[in-house]
Design an enzyme around this catalytic site. Structure first.
Site, PDB file in Angstrom:
ATOM      1  N   ASP A 227       5.627  -0.013  -1.812  1.00 13.56           N
ATOM      2  CA  ASP A 227       5.513   1.128  -3.221  1.00 13.56           C
ATOM      3  C   ASP A 227       3.925   0.448  -3.453  1.00 13.56           C
ATOM      4  O   ASP A 227       3.738   0.014  -5.134  1.00 13.56           O
ATOM      5  CB  ASP A 227       6.420   0.112  -4.355  1.00 13.56           C
ATOM      6  N   GLU A 228       2.824   0.612  -3.298  1.00  7.92           N
ATOM      7  CA  GLU A 228       1.499   1.272  -3.536  1.00  7.92           C
ATOM      8  C   GLU A 228       1.104   2.512  -2.723  1.00  7.92           C
ATOM      9  O   GLU A 228       0.340   2.879  -3.410  1.00  7.92           O
ATOM     10  CB  GLU A 228       0.647  -0.008  -2.980  1.00  7.92           C
TER      11      GLU A 228
ATOM     12  N   GLU B 123      -2.534  -7.880   5.702  1.00  4.85           N
ATOM     13  CA  GLU B 123      -3.428  -8.235   4.322  1.00  4.85           C
ATOM     14  C   GLU B 123      -3.749  -9.129   4.346  1.00  4.85           C
ATOM     15  O   GLU B 123      -4.554  -9.458   3.702  1.00  4.85           O
ATOM     16  CB  GLU B 123      -2.141  -7.905   3.223  1.00  4.85           C
TER      17      GLU B 123
ATOM     18  N   HIS C  61      -3.071  -3.611   7.314  1.00  2.00           N
ATOM     19  CA  HIS C  61      -4.289  -4.168   5.730  1.00  2.00           C
ATOM     20  C   HIS C  61      -5.572  -3.779   6.721  1.00  2.00           C
ATOM     21  O   HIS C  61      -5.983  -4.363   7.676  1.00  2.00           O
ATOM     22  CB  HIS C  61      -4.024  -4.892   4.988  1.00  2.00           C
TER      23      HIS C  61
END
Length: 760
Positions: free
Chosen positions: A353-354, A636, A657
């Site tokens: 949710d980003e 990430e 990421h």
């Protein structure tokens, strides 16, 4: 044909139809003007749209018009539809929530830009006699329900095949009683913008590599690659039966690992009609390698479905390969990370949710991206949004672009927004990376005001001593020694990081001003750079050369940004950096700030062996640790997955990421050996720097002047190099023994002896 003036109005359906309405306009061609010679549809939406002419998609794009800073820029797409118009023609539009109205960020909020979907479009039809018939969106259009009953980028899409209306976008369709009219929305056409970057497209297909049953009895599909997109399949089953597909990047304890998704449901639901149904959820996207499929009629096989890879339509221009298979997989992971996160804008991650345009990530990754793909238009488009957001915030470059966080509530303890080192630096570093990669001065011309505005703003934030030592800073974000729930708790002093970044920014802004003939600005920013450099030396560099906080990141940045004032200080910093790397067992000890620059800093100060050993280390944390754990994209966190196969307990854990993949820039330049000596590779430096653990490498790059190719190998002693240079381009070739040659276009071979390297 030059497009006629806009006659269109922004329209919205009288009924929202579950957030996925259909719009249609049927008309006949005007007579007496001869044959149609050209027809162009220009279209955009508040939301996302798919357009059809007489039932045929008008283009290959999906999720158009993408996500821009809607307050100031609403991009439209143009389509040549000459072959699709007929005597009777229907323009059909499917709408979805997209970024405009769907959920954004981690606050659980939707409708941040507006609460009504809209469509704005115009079809210009030119006839033989020059007459143009313009069919524009207005209140004569009709709206009806689609088969989509729910759609959200984070949560997924629900499609009920029983609601499909065959022929709705074709002539002669008779809308039923559930169809309604449309009404106009207030809209300022000044916001309309022709896109600079490419559209989002279906860029490929990945087939399953395995289908198996989890310990809890779930059917799981492994696609063998962490990717971004959706599933597509055809199936037949009982009417009303639902197939549910959940997506995740990894498994944990043999089950779908959904905790890293946080609140994103990443779930698609497909309801069968009873006939043969084909499903493709084009109003959402997911970051996933694994899919959990529930409700499939019969036995699911690998032939039943496929994953559609979705990202912006970019041309691959750079390649890299070497003798080390793990390094090759790392490079593939970096490429796939770019593909997944370059979906209309450069995002941090594509799954939870980003999925925001974090400025810090692209600030450090831009050189890598510009080598791997032609990202000039893609990043220029995003930079226009950055400049618009910045202008509206008095020169402040936000940490995400588009800046949706300004609409989200922040905790009371969170500091007021202000310029942030490395993150806000994207306003300067990204245009400069594009200038170096492609040699187009227009990029700097367009972005110069943004560059200068940021640099001036930070100048006003400096202390009287000339240091950037106040305000919130991300610093060396995600230092591997920081606790999972404290990603900001880095070893590197945040003020040291920020001040070093400011020095680089002032220098680059001064250089840009000089190139553009803005000599007063050039003098001002050069003086600012000198002031910051002197302050750095006075307050952060000890008498013996030790830099405050004495860790790898501060030395890497000081070397890479040329902050240190004397050759002796630079030599000390290089030696100290190499010592710290050795003392840490060649494990990575840097976060977002230091990681992109540490291998460059080592190599540039004569510590090639340490740079290679740092790259080739397999223990955690390292670049190759995720590869040994089966990663197919860059993570990430260095330990997004722990050695026991469990997911890092931190709330912020992504498996796709690209920021830490910025090491590929060093791989291309130091291992591969290709650097620009002049912007756009108008002159090239060929200087491979071999080291233990890699016996050969080959790399290539399509520059604006033609393709450069480099291939080298060694047997521990003799070094052989083959170079291809485009016609009209000069290349300086530097061999490992120090010999230098200048060559022009063509193929060239060189040899050097006495490397003394180990062969694997």
């Amino acid at each position: 044909m030059t497009s006629t003036p806009w006659h269109a109005a922004m329209i919205t359906p009288d009924n929202d139809f579950d957030g996925a309405p259909l719009l249609r306009k049927e008309f006949t061609l005007e007579e007496g003007h001869g044959a149609v010679v050209r027809a162009v549809l220009r279209a955009t939406a508040l939301g996302v749209f798919e357009a059809f002419i007489n039932g045929t998609p008008v283009g290959d794009d999906v999720l158009s018009p993408g996500w821009s800073s809607y307050e100031w820029r609403l991009r439209y797409r143009s389509y040549d539809v000459t072959a699709l118009v007929g005597p009777s023609t229907v323009i059909g539009i499917e709408l979805g929530n997209g970024w405009y109205r769907g959920r954004l960020a981690w606050h659980g909020l939707s409708n941040l830009y507006g609460d009504e979907l809209g469509f704005f479009g115009q079809l210009d039809i030119e006839f033989e006699d020059g007459h143009v018939q313009a069919v524009a969106s207005d209140t004569s259009w009709q709206a009806g329900p689609s088969a989509t009953t729910a759609n959200d980028l984070y949560d997924g899409q629900t499609i009920d095949a029983r609601r499909l209306q065959a022929g709705w976008a074709e002539p002669g369709f008779a809308p039923g009683p559930d169809w309604t009219g449309v009404r106009g929305l207030a809209f300022d056409g000044v916001r309309l913008a022709e896109p600079v970057g490419p559209p989002v497209v279906r860029a490929g297909v990945v087939r399953p590599v395995d289908i198996f049953t989890s310990p809890s009895g779930k059917t799981l599909v492994d696609f063998g690659q962490n990717l971004v997109g959706w599933l597509r399949f055809s199936v037949q089953g009982e009417a009303g039966q639902a197939i549910t597909v959940r997506h995740a990047e990894v498994l944990e304890d043999g089950e779908l690992g959904v905790r890293p998704l946080r609140s994103a449901k990443a779930t698609d639901t497909f309801i069968l009609s009873g006939g043969r149904d084909t499903f493709e959820p084009t109003k959402t996207f997911h970051g996933f390698r694994y899919a959990e499929v529930t409700g499939w009629p019969g036995t699911l096989t690998a032939d039943d479905l496929e994953a559609v890879v979705v990202h912006s339509d970019l041309e691959r221009i750079g390649t890299f390969q070497c003798s080390n298979d793990l390094v090759n997989q790392l490079h593939r992971n970096i490429v796939w990370g770019l593909r997944g996160n370059f979906l209309d804008l450069p995002t941090d991650c594509p799954q939870r949710d980003e999925r925001l345009g974090w400025t810090g990530d692209i600030a450090v990754f831009a050189p890598t991206a510009a080598y791997l793909y032609d990202v000039k238009g893609f990043l220029q488009d995003w930079l226009l949004d950055l400049a618009a957001e910045q202008k509206a915030q008095d020169g402040l470059v936000p940490i995400v672009v588009p800046d949706v966080l300004k609409y989200c509530p922040q905790p009371p303890e969170f500091p007021s927004p202000e310029s942030s080192a490395l993150w806000s630096e994207a306003s300067v570093w990204v245009p400069w990376a594009l200038w170096e990669a492609y040699g187009d001065l227009g990029v700097l011309e367009t972005q110069y005001d943004s560059m200068a505005s940021h640099t001036h703003r930070v100048e006003g934030l400096l202390s009287p001593a000339g240091l950037w030592d106040s305000g919130f800073q991300f610093g060396d974000w995600l230092d591997p020694d920081a606790a999972p729930d404290q990603p900001w708790a880095a070893k590197a002093d945040t003020a040291v990081v920020a001040t070093a970044c400011m020095y680089r920014t002032a220098r680059l802004t001064a250089q840009a001003a000089g190139l553009l003939g803005k000599h007063d600005d050039e003098a001002h920013f050069n003086a600012l750079a000198v002031r910051v450099r002197n302050a750095f030396a006075e307050h952060y560099v000890g008498a013996g050369g030790t830099i405050r906080s004495d860790c790898t990141t501060v030395y890497a940045l000081a070397i890479a940004f040329d902050v240190l004032q004397t050759p002796e200080l630079r030599e000390f910093a290089g030696n100290r950096l190499a010592e710290l790397v050795r003392n840490n067992g060649y494990r990575v000890s840097t976060g977002f700030a230091g990681t992109p620059f540490i291998t460059h800093a080592l190599t540039d100060t004569g510590h090639v062996d340490e740079a290679y050993r740092l790259l080739l280390e397999e223990g955690c944390p390292s670049w190759l640790y995720p590869v040994t754990m089966g990663a197919t994209t860059v993570w990430e966190r260095w330990d997004s997955m722990l050695p026991d196969g469990s997911i890092n307990p931190g709330e912020m854990t992504s498996f796709n990421h690209y920021a830490l993949g910025a090491v590929a820039d060093w791989m291309h330049k130091a291992i591969g050996g290709i650097r620009p000596l002049e912007p756009g590779y108008a002159r090239v430096l060929i200087q491979p720097q071999p080291g233990d653990g890699i016996d050969w490498a080959r790399t290539s790059l399509k520059t604006p002047h033609g393709e450069v190719r480099v291939e080298w190998k060694h047997d521990g002693g003799e070094f052989q190099l083959e170079v291809t240079v485009p016609d009209g381009v000069a290349a300086d070739v530097v061999l490992p023994d120090g010999a230098r040659h200048t060559v022009e276009g063509g193929e060239h071979r060189f040899e050097a002896a006495g490397l003394g390297l180990a062969v694997r």
